[in-house]
Motif scaffolding. Structure first.
Motif, PDB file in Angstrom:
ATOM      1  N   ARG A  10       0.513  -1.582   0.021  1.00 23.66           N
ATOM      2  CA  ARG A  10      -0.084   0.063  -0.148  1.00 23.66           C
ATOM      3  C   ARG A  10       1.056   1.193   0.141  1.00 23.66           C
ATOM      4  O   ARG A  10       0.409   2.274  -0.289  1.00 23.66           O
ATOM      5  CB  ARG A  10      -1.012  -0.354   0.890  1.00 23.66           C
ATOM      6  N   SER A  11       2.194   1.012   0.185  1.00 23.01           N
ATOM      7  CA  SER A  11       3.055   2.442   0.955  1.00 23.01           C
ATOM      8  C   SER A  11       3.840   2.662  -0.693  1.00 23.01           C
ATOM      9  O   SER A  11       5.082   2.971  -0.707  1.00 23.01           O
ATOM     10  CB  SER A  11       4.495   2.049   1.711  1.00 23.01           C
TER      11      SER A  11
ATOM     12  N   PRO B 246      -5.862   3.750  -1.621  1.00 22.00           N
ATOM     13  CA  PRO B 246      -6.534   4.015  -0.673  1.00 22.00           C
ATOM     14  C   PRO B 246      -7.034   2.554  -0.466  1.00 22.00           C
ATOM     15  O   PRO B 246      -7.113   1.742  -0.663  1.00 22.00           O
ATOM     16  CB  PRO B 246      -8.540   4.427  -2.086  1.00 22.00           C
ATOM     17  N   SER B 247      -7.468   3.100   0.730  1.00 22.15           N
ATOM     18  CA  SER B 247      -8.197   1.853   1.447  1.00 22.15           C
ATOM     19  C   SER B 247      -9.467   1.308   1.638  1.00 22.15           C
ATOM     20  O   SER B 247      -9.237  -0.020   1.639  1.00 22.15           O
ATOM     21  CB  SER B 247      -8.047   2.256   3.231  1.00 22.15           C
ATOM     22  N   ASP B 248     -10.255   1.416   0.555  1.00 21.55           N
ATOM     23  CA  ASP B 248     -11.313   0.990   0.004  1.00 21.55           C
ATOM     24  C   ASP B 248     -11.249   0.741  -1.295  1.00 21.55           C
ATOM     25  O   ASP B 248     -12.254   0.093  -1.695  1.00 21.55           O
ATOM     26  CB  ASP B 248     -12.535   2.378   0.531  1.00 21.55           C
TER      27      ASP B 248
END
Length: 271
Positions: free
Chosen positions: A31-32, A38-40
């Motif tokens: 994720r980085s 985006p978390s979603d």
């Protein structure tokens, strides 16, 4: 880094495999990125379908029914089509899996790229709203270059690489276009005539169109959407050829640095 032709080649390469196909799974391994994923992303994409893919400068736009995904390849990123069963490699950070088994796979060793939601639309998102015209559009011509260059002391090569002036003219293609136009890359932009800027605009369009047709430039970090390298590097006239003879006059090509970018030019053919 991937330049405009490489991004356009990617768009054309992946479009037939992803447009209109239902998304059945999303896998995020890292994720980085430059902008955190985006978390979603996973929950928002499942069951959706991408519409017609678009490009603005070096950004890819993947539209859904009610919002758009913005993807940037950064310095070393690539999007390619894989199949279920193809094992991910190191630095394969995001998979979007479609019905039928195709996978849109994002690979980025340096993690300078990103995938994010477009904020509003292309006119309001701050990453896109201040960009200049597309170089292959009617909005870009020599008159625009001439008008914006008046009083500018910056080197003409640096000037045409400014995304507010025109988008997508990166180091490789700026170097090639200036050679084709016969303009010394060190010349102050404000000292270039209208006639020479008209010629330069034509060569920018020509060199970018040729690169797109031939699949982008072969760079170590770039592969097209189908996993094949580009081929434009085979026809580069000056970029990467410092110390070699000019193909027009035979003079040894010179290497300098402008705006922290390597620049190669011919002291005889470019004035």
């Amino acid at each position: 880094m991937p330049e405009l032709p490489e991004v356009e080649t990617t768009r054309r390469g992946i479009a037939p495999y992803v447009e209109g196909r239902e998304i059945v799974e999303v896998v995020v391994r890292q994720r980085s990125l430059r902008v955190p994923v985006p978390s979603d992303l996973e929950s928002a994409l499942i069951g959706e379908r991408f519409g017609e893919l678009a490009r603005r400068a070096k950004y890819l736009l993947l539209p859904l029914a009610d919002r758009t995904l913005l993807w940037h390849l950064g310095m070393s990123g690539s999007l390619r089509v894989a199949r279920l069963g193809d094992s991910p490699k190191k630095h394969d950070h995001v998979d979007v899996v479609f019905e039928g088994g195709n996978i849109l796979r994002y690979h980025d060793p340096r993690r300078f790229g990103f995938v994010d939601w477009l904020k509003g639309d292309a006119e309001t998102d701050t990453r896109l709203s201040r960009l200049g015209p597309e170089p292959l559009s009617p909005d870009f011509d020599g008159r625009r270059l001439y008008r914006l260059s008046r009083g500018r002391r910056a080197a003409v090569k640096t000037f045409i690489m400014d995304n507010i002036v025109v988008v997508g003219v990166g180091n490789i293609y700026a170097t090639e276009a200036l050679f084709m136009a016969g303009i010394d890359p060190r010349r102050a932009a404000g000292r270039v005539s209208l006639a020479r800027f008209e010629r330069l605009a034509e060569t920018i369009k020509a060199v970018l169109a040729a690169a797109i047709t031939q699949g982008g430039t072969t760079l170590r970090d770039f592969v097209s959407g189908t996993g094949e390298p580009g081929y434009f590097a085979q026809r580069l006239s000056v970029y990467g050829r410092a110390g070699e003879p000019c193909r027009h006059c035979g003079m040894e090509l010179r290497h300098i640095v402008l705006g922290q970018r390597a620049t190669v030019y011919c002291a005889i053919c470019q004035t």
